[in-house]
Enzyme design. Sequence first.
Site, short mmCIF file in Angstrom:
data_model
loop_
_atom_site.label_atom_id
_atom_site.label_comp_id
_atom_site.label_asym_id
_atom_site.label_seq_id
_atom_site.Cartn_x
_atom_site.Cartn_y
_atom_site.Cartn_z
N GLU A 162 7.43 -6.32 15.10
CA GLU A 162 6.64 -6.79 13.97
C GLU A 162 7.42 -7.84 13.19
O GLU A 162 8.51 -7.57 12.71
CB GLU A 162 6.32 -5.59 13.07
CG GLU A 162 5.30 -5.89 12.02
CD GLU A 162 4.91 -4.66 11.21
OE1 GLU A 162 5.77 -3.79 11.00
OE2 GLU A 162 3.75 -4.58 10.78
N GLU A 184 0.82 5.23 6.89
CA GLU A 184 0.19 3.99 7.38
C GLU A 184 1.34 3.02 7.60
O GLU A 184 2.00 2.60 6.65
CB GLU A 184 -0.82 3.49 6.35
CG GLU A 184 -1.84 2.55 6.97
CD GLU A 184 -1.46 1.11 6.77
OE1 GLU A 184 -0.80 0.56 7.69
OE2 GLU A 184 -1.80 0.54 5.72
N PRO A 209 15.44 4.42 -1.29
CA PRO A 209 16.36 5.51 -0.92
C PRO A 209 16.66 6.47 -2.06
O PRO A 209 17.19 7.56 -1.82
CB PRO A 209 17.63 4.76 -0.48
CG PRO A 209 17.17 3.38 -0.15
CD PRO A 209 16.02 3.10 -1.07
N LYS A 246 4.98 5.84 -6.53
CA LYS A 246 6.11 4.92 -6.62
C LYS A 246 5.73 3.57 -6.04
O LYS A 246 5.33 3.48 -4.87
CB LYS A 246 7.34 5.45 -5.87
CG LYS A 246 8.57 4.61 -6.21
CD LYS A 246 9.73 4.79 -5.24
CE LYS A 246 9.66 3.89 -4.05
NZ LYS A 246 9.76 2.45 -4.37
P1 ADP Z 1 9.72 -2.97 3.79
O1 ADP Z 1 10.88 -2.91 4.72
O2 ADP Z 1 8.62 -3.79 4.27
O3 ADP Z 1 10.08 -3.23 2.35
P2 ADP Z 1 9.62 -0.11 3.49
O4 ADP Z 1 8.94 0.80 4.42
O5 ADP Z 1 11.11 -0.04 3.45
O6 ADP Z 1 9.08 -1.53 3.84
O7 ADP Z 1 9.08 0.09 2.01
C1 ADP Z 1 7.83 0.64 1.68
C2 ADP Z 1 7.99 1.59 0.52
O8 ADP Z 1 8.87 2.63 0.92
C3 ADP Z 1 8.60 0.98 -0.74
O9 ADP Z 1 7.99 1.54 -1.87
C4 ADP Z 1 10.05 1.41 -0.64
O10 ADP Z 1 10.70 1.50 -1.90
C5 ADP Z 1 9.90 2.78 -0.02
N1 ADP Z 1 11.11 3.28 0.66
C6 ADP Z 1 12.07 2.56 1.28
N2 ADP Z 1 13.04 3.36 1.76
C7 ADP Z 1 12.70 4.64 1.44
C8 ADP Z 1 13.30 5.93 1.65
N3 ADP Z 1 14.45 6.08 2.27
N4 ADP Z 1 12.64 7.01 1.17
C9 ADP Z 1 11.46 6.89 0.52
N5 ADP Z 1 10.85 5.70 0.30
C10 ADP Z 1 11.46 4.59 0.73
#
Ligand code: ADP
Length: 421
Positions: A319, A188, A146, A112
């Site tokens: 951060e 990571e 989400p 994804k």
């Molecule tokens: P940022 O806040 O820098 O966008 P995230 O950690 O939220 O970083 O996003 C990194 C990845 O995690 C993206 O692909 C995002 O769609 C995904 N992501 C965000 N929220 C969720 C969640 N609740 N479950 C699974 N993946 C998520």
Amino acid sequence: MQERSRIILRFADLIEKHNDEIAALETWDNGKPYEQAAQIEIPMLARLMRYYAGWADKIHGLIVPADGPHHVQVLYEPIGVAGQIIPWNFPLLMYAWKVGPALACGNTIVLKTAEQTPLSALFVSKLFQEAGLPDGVLNVISGFGPTAGAALASHMDVDKLAFTGSTGTGKIVLELAARSNLKPVTLELGGKSPMIIMDDADIDQAVELAHFALFFNQGQCCCAGSRTFVHERVYDEFVEKSKVRALKRVVGDPFKKGVEQGPQIDEDQFNKILHYIKCGVDDGATLEAGGERLGTRGYYIRPTIFSNVEDGMTIAKEEIFGPVQSILKFKELDEVIRRANNSHYGLAAGVFTNNLDTANTLARALRAGSIWINCFDVFDAAIPFGGYKMSGQGREKGIDSLKNYLQVKAVVTPLKNPAWL
Ligand code: ADP
């Protein structure tokens, strides 16, 4: 195995062939300077894939000695379906760090992309098809975290999850994996990496390196050197020269030649960074440069420098993920080790010194997954990368990354004729 390797090599050739087109997609989606994408990131994508193509036919098991008359084999099998969730700051490099080892080890993938940057992964995955990858092996989905991300993390048929993103989201996906099928998870995550400048260092070089360590990719790097610790004897000169360098940084249209810094990824990040700048001012740090939006269109932020930053200030702890450099002062080596390690994060650390003993001491004392001595952000395919503490679990790139995508099986057979043992 040979076929697997061949397909990945053909893919790398196609990446090279389409280098400029792919770089343009990356810049459109992300806002990073086109020159950076075309000259550094896309060539690195090809390099990473070739590195993993080299592994595809070299992963093999072991015969191990065991007490008793037994023939013991250890087999390394593909783990199965790998679920992979990647962020927006280096869309294709994160794609390579995930897809490369998973394919080399013989897994299938559901990846994804980040909602902000879906284009380049779709484009290059078409090239994988052209390279001969069978349908169904690599599946790319564009979707929101989400919903699509959470579905992947909690899916009962996903055998392994690899995630790169923020520490907060890392905790969520780890929990989703635990609550579903206990799939192993590599993470990571974020960082607040120290960049330590000793007083024996060449100041001009140190200024340039610390500038690069923080401002590269609009400051949107998980390993950004976001706490610049400078020895008190060279502190004032360092701050003055860093300010001059920041004011010279070329910010603007990322497609223009010579531009060093494009816009931030989106409005949320832009507002978050401006909020952190306000925290720096409110907490009493000295604003030396920048500190505001550049122009009235686009999410451009002036390269920002704070001096007189104290460990307890928000900008020294959290951060920021933007072009904001915090410069802190230190006196003793033990003191800077203690302060540099005083963070929940432990992703990377930079050290700038001409003294070998100091370099060796810091390399061993700093609790971080990458220590860059007199350099920063060196990311060859063979070098493992990952975090201590809340910066992550497991390692990507290098030989260690293969372990994430292999299942270990022990096969034990009795040996029936002890006379020949
Ligand atoms: P940022 O806040 O820098 O966008 P995230 O950690 O939220 O970083 O996003 C990194 C990845 O995690 C993206 O692909 C995002 O769609 C995904 N992501 C965000 N929220 C969720 C969640 N609740 N479950 C699974 N993946 C998520």
